[in-house]
Design an enzyme around this catalytic site. Structure first.
Site, short mmCIF file in Angstrom:
data_model
loop_
_atom_site.label_atom_id
_atom_site.label_comp_id
_atom_site.label_asym_id
_atom_site.label_seq_id
_atom_site.Cartn_x
_atom_site.Cartn_y
_atom_site.Cartn_z
N GLY A 120 0.83 -1.19 0.00
CA GLY A 120 0.00 0.00 0.00
C GLY A 120 0.87 1.24 0.00
O GLY A 120 2.04 1.19 -0.36
N CYS A 121 0.30 2.35 0.40
CA CYS A 121 1.01 3.63 0.42
C CYS A 121 2.33 3.49 1.17
O CYS A 121 2.38 3.00 2.30
CB CYS A 121 0.14 4.67 1.09
SG CYS A 121 0.92 6.27 1.29
N PHE A 122 3.40 3.92 0.53
CA PHE A 122 4.73 3.70 1.12
C PHE A 122 5.00 4.56 2.35
O PHE A 122 5.88 4.25 3.13
CB PHE A 122 5.85 3.82 0.10
CG PHE A 122 5.82 4.96 -0.89
CD1 PHE A 122 5.33 6.22 -0.58
CD2 PHE A 122 6.31 4.75 -2.16
CE1 PHE A 122 5.34 7.25 -1.50
CE2 PHE A 122 6.34 5.78 -3.10
CZ PHE A 122 5.84 7.04 -2.77
N HIS A 149 -1.64 2.18 7.64
CA HIS A 149 -0.85 1.13 8.27
C HIS A 149 -0.81 1.32 9.77
O HIS A 149 -0.70 2.45 10.25
CB HIS A 149 0.58 1.14 7.72
CG HIS A 149 0.63 0.85 6.26
ND1 HIS A 149 0.56 1.84 5.31
CD2 HIS A 149 0.72 -0.32 5.60
CE1 HIS A 149 0.60 1.28 4.12
NE2 HIS A 149 0.71 -0.02 4.26
#
Length: 172
Positions: free
Chosen positions: A12-14, A155
């Site tokens: 997902g989004c880093f 996250h």
């Protein structure tokens, strides 16, 4: 002299991945970028089918590749195809980009243990692929949540999430 090793993960989004992984014991450095796709010299505006990924340099005397993968599976949902939170598309897929055959073996074993554990409601869809070029993301994407602590992330560390090794399901 300390030897270092590298891992490349996408979940997902880093931004959120980097913020959590950088804090692990044994992690020396992290950088975010694009890998696993079709566009040379990928950028945020033009990264084609690349995944947003994190490159991790770590000290294998302080942490293992398996430990990194277990944490990776704890902080993102590996059962959603091309999606994490509000982020949808191939850029946000779950993927492990292995650097050698040992990393591939550990990745496959870890995925089997995650599937057997019952920690997630569905089957793991994490891609396991050989690492290719890693295109470092622009400076504004590096260390983003350190500069903007209230910035977007999907996250988080799931309390009580513990992966058992082998094929026995985890006991709640």
């Amino acid at each position: 002299m300390t030897t270092t090793q590298k891992a490349i993960l996408a979940g997902g989004c880093f931004w959120g991945m980097q913020d959590l992984i950088r804090k692990l014991p044994g992690v020396i450095s992290t950088r975010v970028g694009y890998t696993g796709g079709d566009v040379p010299n990928a950028t945020y505006r033009d990264h084609g089918t690349h995944a947003e990924a994190i490159e991790i340099v770590y000290n294998p005397n302080r942490t293992t590749y398996r430990d990194l993968l277990e944490f990776f599976f704890q902080i993102h949902d590996p059962t959603t195809l091309d999606r994490q939170g509000n982020d949808i598309g191939t850029s946000y897929r779950s993927a492990i980009f292995y650097l050698d055959q040992e990393q591939k073996r550990v990745a496959e074993d870890t995925i089997a243990d995650v599937d057997a554990s019952g920690q997630w409601p569905g089957k793991v869809v994490t891609e396991v692929s050989a690492a290719g070029p890693f295109w470092k993301a622009e400076p504004e994407h590096q260390d983003y949540l350190e500069r903007y602590p209230a910035g977007y992330t999907c996250h988080f560390v799931r309390p009580g999430w513990k992966l058992r090794r082998g094929d026995a399901p985890a006991v709640s």
